[in-house]
Design a protein around this motif. Structure first.
Motif, PDB file in Angstrom:
ATOM      1  N   CYS A 154       0.831  -1.207   0.000  1.00 22.97           N
ATOM      2  CA  CYS A 154       0.000   0.000   0.000  1.00 22.97           C
ATOM      3  C   CYS A 154       0.869   1.263   0.000  1.00 22.97           C
ATOM      4  N   GLU A 155       1.942   1.242   0.794  1.00 26.96           N
ATOM      5  CA  GLU A 155       2.859   2.390   0.825  1.00 26.96           C
ATOM      6  C   GLU A 155       3.472   2.641  -0.545  1.00 26.96           C
ATOM      7  N   LYS A 156       3.843   1.566  -1.231  1.00 25.96           N
ATOM      8  CA  LYS A 156       4.441   1.727  -2.557  1.00 25.96           C
ATOM      9  C   LYS A 156       3.407   2.177  -3.588  1.00 25.96           C
ATOM     10  N   LEU A 157       2.200   1.633  -3.505  1.00 21.61           N
ATOM     11  CA  LEU A 157       1.137   2.091  -4.398  1.00 21.61           C
ATOM     12  C   LEU A 157       0.820   3.563  -4.190  1.00 21.61           C
ATOM     13  N   GLY A 158       1.141   4.074  -3.007  1.00 24.88           N
ATOM     14  CA  GLY A 158       0.922   5.491  -2.726  1.00 24.88           C
ATOM     15  C   GLY A 158       1.774   6.424  -3.564  1.00 24.88           C
ATOM     16  N   SER A 159       2.786   5.880  -4.262  1.00 24.51           N
ATOM     17  CA  SER A 159       3.596   6.704  -5.151  1.00 24.51           C
ATOM     18  C   SER A 159       2.942   6.929  -6.506  1.00 24.51           C
ATOM     19  N   ILE A 160       1.916   6.148  -6.824  1.00 24.69           N
ATOM     20  CA  ILE A 160       1.273   6.277  -8.131  1.00 24.69           C
ATOM     21  C   ILE A 160      -0.244   6.398  -8.047  1.00 24.69           C
ATOM     22  N   ALA A 161      -0.884   5.659  -7.120  1.00 24.66           N
ATOM     23  CA  ALA A 161      -2.349   5.615  -7.092  1.00 24.66           C
ATOM     24  C   ALA A 161      -3.011   6.978  -6.907  1.00 24.66           C
ATOM     25  N   PRO A 162      -2.481   7.879  -6.063  1.00 23.52           N
ATOM     26  CA  PRO A 162      -3.163   9.167  -5.882  1.00 23.52           C
ATOM     27  C   PRO A 162      -3.092  10.087  -7.097  1.00 23.52           C
ATOM     28  N   TYR A 163      -2.336   9.706  -8.130  1.00 22.67           N
ATOM     29  CA  TYR A 163      -2.089  10.610  -9.253  1.00 22.67           C
ATOM     30  C   TYR A 163      -2.617  10.076 -10.577  1.00 22.67           C
ATOM     31  N   VAL A 164      -3.398   8.999 -10.513  1.00 22.83           N
ATOM     32  CA  VAL A 164      -3.958   8.436 -11.749  1.00 22.83           C
ATOM     33  C   VAL A 164      -5.070   9.344 -12.267  1.00 22.83           C
ATOM     34  N   VAL A 165      -4.973   9.704 -13.546  1.00 20.94           N
ATOM     35  CA  VAL A 165      -5.931  10.624 -14.165  1.00 20.94           C
ATOM     36  C   VAL A 165      -6.841   9.836 -15.112  1.00 20.94           C
ATOM     37  N   LYS A 166      -8.132   9.983 -14.927  1.00 17.00           N
ATOM     38  CA  LYS A 166      -9.108   9.309 -15.783  1.00 17.00           C
ATOM     39  C   LYS A 166      -9.150   9.970 -17.139  1.00 17.00           C
ATOM     40  N   ALA A 167      -9.235   9.148 -18.197  1.00 14.03           N
ATOM     41  CA  ALA A 167      -9.294   9.689 -19.563  1.00 14.03           C
ATOM     42  C   ALA A 167     -10.627  10.413 -19.785  1.00 14.03           C
TER      43      ALA A 167
END
Length: 437
Positions: free
Chosen positions: A424-437
């Motif tokens: 979860c900590e590692k996913l925190g480097s990318i998951a909060p910044y995913v942009v929907k098309a």
């Protein structure tokens, strides 16, 4: 790339990530690979040639003509030889290598789907480099040059995109149970360490270039990348090198192992750092990773040249901080950059120790094929220099959907709940910044 057609315009690019994202999202340059290394960003696009490697088939394309054949040997040697057959004339190559690429060197081919992709390299017609000297464009016509500069100019002062929340705690993969199985195998003596991962599917189509830009604003990677190549889109913030071989034939790898959260405030981050550097489990995990990396470099380096520096330094990578070391050696005569990559791939910090048994465990316990996760995005120069970034902290997308993936290093002292939290900590480097098309 040949400098005969290079066009230089000295201009200050205030946000290279925004410029690269704008070039990618313009959708006018065909397939592309964007690669960031310290001090330079390169957007390579519109392939004039490619080398694609599957489990049973090699496809080599040049200027629209494709030759298909079966292959034998190792994937690294096949790619090296195939690139050597093309009239590159000083051009660079870029592409991706999937985790399954390792199966031949580690005697794990029985685990492979016969349709699995192993690698896809391309030779671009156009390169756009952004660095301290300004913007350098190679291979483009006059109208394209102006279009590229207009796109870069349009990226200035543009607002950051808005993310779409993703639930990273959902886990249909039974991750904790798989960790329990791995700990039992480790304690029975089958191996010392394995990295088990879990996939998080995203319920929407992702704007990959916009995600790259937003995520890059919140990450501090060793390398970063953005690509659309061979039916795959991906963007990520690599925390470490799998391998780098420079023009002086110096081989470098940067094993990271041992993790704590970062970015929660100075007091919390400092306490987490102190806990990290004295945690026996994390220290053991890191030490055996460095030992393995040192042995791997020793196998392809001149005697006496392998050395470890910055041992157990703490490096901050987005939402996490890691124990880190650097291992270097000078490539022995008769050895190529591809030999170095073959022995170092996959990264010990993304597979296991011993590597052969660890990879076997990954194939058995991770379930689905990893694909690009824990593989590499690579650049290869005409001189034989090579740079391969470990693919972690990334988002992936094909016509079948989009997903994230993260793992944790499992050793005998591991606790399933703690290892789940680490993913979860590692996913925190990318998951909060995913942009929907």
């Amino acid at each position: 790339m040949s400098t005969t057609d290079e066009r230089l315009r000295v201009e200050y690019v205030t946000d290279p990530a925004a410029a690269m994202s704008r070039l990618a999202s313009a959708d006018r340059f065909g397939e592309y690979v964007m690669y960031e290394r310290p001090g330079e960003w390169v957007f390579a696009a519109d392939p004039i040639g490619s080398v694609e490697l599957d489990v049973h088939e090699l496809r080599v394309t040049w200027e629209g003509r494709t030759t298909t054949s079966e292959w034998e040997g190792t994937p690294a040697s096949v790619l090296d030889t195939s690139l050597g057959t093309l009239p590159l004339e000083g051009r660079n190559a870029y592409g991706w290598i999937n985790f399954e690429f390792c199966a031949w060197a580690l005697d794990a081919t029985a685990h492979l789907d016969p349709r699995a992709n192993l690698a896809h390299l391309m030779i671009p017609r156009i390169e756009v480099r952004v660095g301290a000297s300004g913007v350098v464009i190679s291979g483009a016509g006059p109208d394209e040059v102006e279009d590229i500069h207009d796109l870069i100019a349009a990226s200035r002062d543009s607002a950051l995109p808005k993310p779409e929340p993703a639930d990273i705690r959902v886990d249909p993969t039974g991750y904790r149970d798989r960790v329990t199985t791995a700990v039992e195998e480790i304690r029975s003596g089958l191996y010392q360490k394995v990295i088990l991962s879990r996939k998080v599917d995203l319920p929407f189509v992702v704007d990959i270039p916009a995600t790259y830009r937003l995520g890059r604003a919140h990450n501090t990677p060793a390398r970063s990348f953005l690509l659309r190549l061979g039916g795959l889109e991906a963007a990520g913030y690599s925390p470490e090198l799998v391998a780098s071989v420079d023009d002086d034939r110096v081989v470098t790898t940067e094993p990271l192992a041992g993790t704590r959260a970062f970015g929660l405030g100075v007091e919390i981050d400092t306490a987490a750092r102190a806990d990290l550097v004295r945690d026996p489990k994390e220290i053991v995990e890191h030490a055996i990773s460095v030992q393995t990396s040192f042995a791997e470099i020793t196998s392809v380096a001149d005697p006496g040249t392998p050395a470890v520096s910055d041992f157990m330094a703490v490096r901050e990578r987005g939402s996490v901080q890691h124990l880190a070391s650097t291992v270097r050696g000078t490539l022995a005569a008769g050895r190529s950059s591809w030999d170095a990559l073959e022995v170092l791939f996959p990264s010990v910090t993304a597979s296991g120790i011993p590597k052969r048994e660890g990879v076997d465990s990954v194939f058995r316990l991770d379930g689905a094929p990893r694909g690009l996760y824990s593989g590499a995005v690579v650049t290869i120069s005409p001189t034989g220099a090579l740079d391969a970034a470990l693919v972690l902290r990334a988002v992936y997308q094909t016509t079948e959907g989009a997903w994230l993936r993260a793992g944790a290093g499992i050793v005998g002292q591991s606790r399933p709940e703690r290892e789940f939290e680490e993913t979860c900590e590692k996913l925190g480097s990318i998951a909060p910044y995913v942009v929907k098309a």
